[in-house]
Design an enzyme around this catalytic site. Structure first.
Site, mmCIF file in Angstrom:
data_model
loop_
_atom_site.group_PDB
_atom_site.id
_atom_site.type_symbol
_atom_site.label_atom_id
_atom_site.label_comp_id
_atom_site.label_asym_id
_atom_site.label_seq_id
_atom_site.Cartn_x
_atom_site.Cartn_y
_atom_site.Cartn_z
ATOM 1 N N SER A 162 0.816 -1.195 -0.024
ATOM 2 C CA SER A 162 0.129 0.130 -0.009
ATOM 3 C C SER A 162 0.840 1.295 0.084
ATOM 4 O O SER A 162 1.772 1.566 -0.915
ATOM 5 C CB SER A 162 -1.044 -0.094 1.152
ATOM 6 O OG SER A 162 -2.301 1.084 1.070
ATOM 7 N N ARG A 232 -11.690 6.564 9.951
ATOM 8 C CA ARG A 232 -10.995 5.235 9.923
ATOM 9 C C ARG A 232 -12.217 4.207 9.414
ATOM 10 O O ARG A 232 -11.941 3.284 8.726
ATOM 11 C CB ARG A 232 -10.859 4.909 11.415
ATOM 12 C CG ARG A 232 -10.432 3.422 11.467
ATOM 13 C CD ARG A 232 -9.241 3.068 10.713
ATOM 14 N NE ARG A 232 -8.784 1.745 11.200
ATOM 15 C CZ ARG A 232 -7.500 1.268 10.473
ATOM 16 N NH1 ARG A 232 -6.948 1.646 9.470
ATOM 17 N NH2 ARG A 232 -7.161 0.039 10.901
ATOM 18 N N ASP A 328 -8.696 -6.987 -4.368
ATOM 19 C CA ASP A 328 -8.380 -5.657 -3.916
ATOM 20 C C ASP A 328 -8.831 -4.579 -4.818
ATOM 21 O O ASP A 328 -8.446 -4.572 -5.875
ATOM 22 C CB ASP A 328 -6.702 -5.488 -3.641
ATOM 23 C CG ASP A 328 -6.247 -3.891 -3.195
ATOM 24 O OD1 ASP A 328 -7.073 -3.285 -3.120
ATOM 25 O OD2 ASP A 328 -4.834 -4.141 -2.981
ATOM 26 N N HIS A 361 -7.964 -5.307 0.003
ATOM 27 C CA HIS A 361 -6.752 -4.838 0.036
ATOM 28 C C HIS A 361 -5.844 -5.322 1.285
ATOM 29 O O HIS A 361 -4.825 -5.424 1.404
ATOM 30 C CB HIS A 361 -7.017 -3.177 0.228
ATOM 31 C CG HIS A 361 -5.818 -2.459 0.129
ATOM 32 N ND1 HIS A 361 -4.654 -2.348 -0.698
ATOM 33 C CD2 HIS A 361 -5.044 -1.413 1.162
ATOM 34 C CE1 HIS A 361 -3.788 -1.816 -0.347
ATOM 35 N NE2 HIS A 361 -3.858 -1.044 0.640
ATOM 36 N N ASP A 362 -6.609 -5.467 2.310
ATOM 37 C CA ASP A 362 -6.091 -6.117 3.769
ATOM 38 C C ASP A 362 -5.079 -7.226 3.385
ATOM 39 O O ASP A 362 -4.590 -7.665 4.496
ATOM 40 C CB ASP A 362 -7.259 -6.211 4.812
ATOM 41 C CG ASP A 362 -7.316 -5.325 5.689
ATOM 42 O OD1 ASP A 362 -6.482 -4.184 5.903
ATOM 43 O OD2 ASP A 362 -8.112 -5.490 6.769
#
Lengths: 389, 389
Positions: A162, A232, A328, A361-362
């Protein structure tokens, strides 16, 4: 959740006297930033793992993501949780701390000991928004000062996902002779319009909080916890995939048999998101969030090379391993392919792996067997080429 | 942008004395809601276009989406902009007001004249969060009372996109004999985990605003404009596609040649989003936003039929035209396919069109030639089957 006062004190401790190595550079060793500002003094907080060998040839620099920090492979001083890349970094892991000397520093603009908006400037006042805007290149320049300080000329590998992957690309472009191998994971050579848009939502959420206090909340003795929490939450949805959310939560209710017909967190996914928001504010600084997102927004590596990304890597001898994940959608495989095409055009040695996963994405932070195997295989081969045992 | 006070006054005018037809039902004509509450009196604000024919067989009910209202084909009284479905509804348009009698009502829980959280309850006080939670089925039950009131037994068509499409599906399931044809567009038979998550972000943004005042901001004479604006910004990103944002904005800067190295809206996409947030608060009520998103979250049509969606449509004689858009990631084509499969299993007459476009979820509101042609073709054929001229 810790009380507001306790959280603030813990934060301030890690900002001003972090439980990490700290180097403060003499004021004549300025950080010349892309904004034109020369920052001094520059302090960098960092962690190291393993031993630097006699030839100084086994150093790996790990670059952290937007909300990461230097605690890549140790228990976090604020959360008590394992290091954020514990799955890849440690004894016997792909980034093997028995073989490599691993460095991870908090980026410039961060909030865990490196100079950032929560730090005090030369006049003793908290920077707040007087901190100059930070770019990915500024982060990399600062890291290069740290690497110099540690007596390392050439890094065996620079790795990160990232925003960390952006730093990897920037390292390879800026200091090709100092990067033997590079692993940019789940990243892009430039931030997309959609990603800028999501970042702007987060920034506006923070700035909308009256406790943000025009960025001077430390002086005001407030913390924009609600705004940071909303930022967040919004970002967190983008780190997951629709499939992952469906598999993990679906429409399952939280500790109840039927909907309450209220705005309580009826659904597990709501309860989960609220928890993500609440726990984030315990370990992160709101202004740092503004600076980190801005650094990513500004990242457009090709722009520094006449709009041609291949020129950033022309004639490079760095070996690359580019990794993307099928689900992602924040940094889709097409972004990684653009990097691979540019590297190919630049004549670089490139491996490219698109890993099948529903984790979104995690995934770059998770124990994904294909990610572990890919990094291990790439680093083992690079290690042999470098003559490392 | 209008001043806070002026915006509030305009809003209150449209809430209490809207520039629409208004029907208030006698208090013995209760709206029995899914929450168990019986709401009375129920007021519905609505617009009509065209003439009801002698047989009362040419009525089309248009259902609006989350942030829509009854002003489907006339200039909006607050924004001065054209009706939200001007591309499909009007003289000579597919939903042809020269042929059909078109009805569009503000949904229960809305803020433009129908009973909602900004309305005053029987005790004269503003409902606020004392307004019962509204479901899609409650909206449809209220619409059926309006349709009864207008002397219409069977609707020629019920049409709508997104939350409007949910109402279309609910109409077809609840009142199959009253729906000759149905056009659910860019919608789903149940709200996904990811969509619940995005809605929760928006709700938390509103509730985090101290001017939300625990939901009693009208009494407090405040308006949670910042929170509502952030909620809108977050949602707006999800209405577009990555491709659309890239095509429209890319990384283009706003009225400047170089980045300012600040948190100003350097990028056009930031400036655009901020504008979307600011303008939304002029025409929408924050509590209504909470209620509308909650209604969508709770929508799971199959759950009312033992988990089998096909049972909702068993033996139906309604003709369906289901439409999805390739770049809609909020209500992806897979959601429409699930509806089509259930309709097929229920033995219904179904057309299904997936329209190629890069416009994302917003496509259902735009002048997309394939959407115009599809609706025209479907309605013309249905009109002939219904014996309409």
């Amino acid at each position: 959740m810790a009380s507001l006062a306790a959280t603030r004190i813990d934060h301030q401790r890690e900002t001003h006297t972090p439980t990490s190595f700290v180097v403060t550079f003499p004021t004549d060793q300025l950080l010349r930033m892309d904004s034109g500002v020369a920052l001094a003094p520059l302090t960098i907080a960092y962690q190291t793992y393993g031993q630097l060998n006699a030839a100084h040839s086994n150093a790996v620099l790990v670059c952290h993501a937007l909300t990461g920090d230097q605690h890549v492979a140790n228990v976090h001083p604020l959360t008590g949780k394992p290091g954020w890349w514990d799955v890849l970094v440690g004894p016997g892991k792909p980034i093997d701390t028995d073989r490599y000397f691993v460095i991870c520093s908090n980026v410039v603009g961060g909030c865990l000991g490196t100079t950032g908006p929560a730090s005090r400037g030369p006049d003793g006042r908290t920077y707040g928004l007087d901190m100059p805007i930070v770019t990915i290149r500024d982060m990399v320049r600062a890291q290069s000062m740290l690497v110099d300080h540690l007596g390392i000329d050439s890094l065996f590998c620079v790795a990160g996902g990232s925003m960390g992957g952006m730093q990897v690309l920037q390292w390879a472009a800026l200091f090709p002779q100092r990067v033997f191998s590079a692993m940019p994971i789940a990243t892009a050579a430039r931030h997309s319009s959609q990603n800028i848009a999501f970042h702007e939502v987060g920034r506006q959420a923070i700035m909308a909080d009256p406790d943000w206090c025009g960025g001077r909340y430390i002086d005001c003795e407030t913390r924009p916890e609600k705004g940071l929490s909303v930022a967040r939450m919004a970002a967190h949805v983008t780190y997951l995939s629709d499939q992952a959310l469906h598999a993990k939560f679906g429409r399952k209710l939280q500790d109840r048999a039927a909907p309450t017909f209220s705005f309580d967190a009826d659904f597990q996914v709501e309860s989960y998101l609220r928890y993500q928001g609440r726990s984030f504010v315990e370990r992160f600084d709101a202004n740092s969030y503004l600076y980190m997102t801005r650094a990513m927004d500004y990242f457009d590596l090709a722009a520094d090379y006449g709009g041609v990304l291949a020129k950033a890597f022309k004639g490079t001898s760095t070996r690359f391993c580019v990794v993307s994940f099928t689900s992602d959608w924040l940094f889709p495989t097409s972004d990684s392919r653009a990097i691979v095409h540019a590297l190919n055009a630049g004549g670089a040695s490139v491996s490219f792996v698109e890993i099948e996963t529903d984790k979104g994405h995690d995934a770059f932070l998770l124990d994904i067997p294909d990610l572990v195997a890919t990094s291990r295989g790439f680093l083992d081969a690079a290690g042999r080429a470098r003559g490392l045992g």
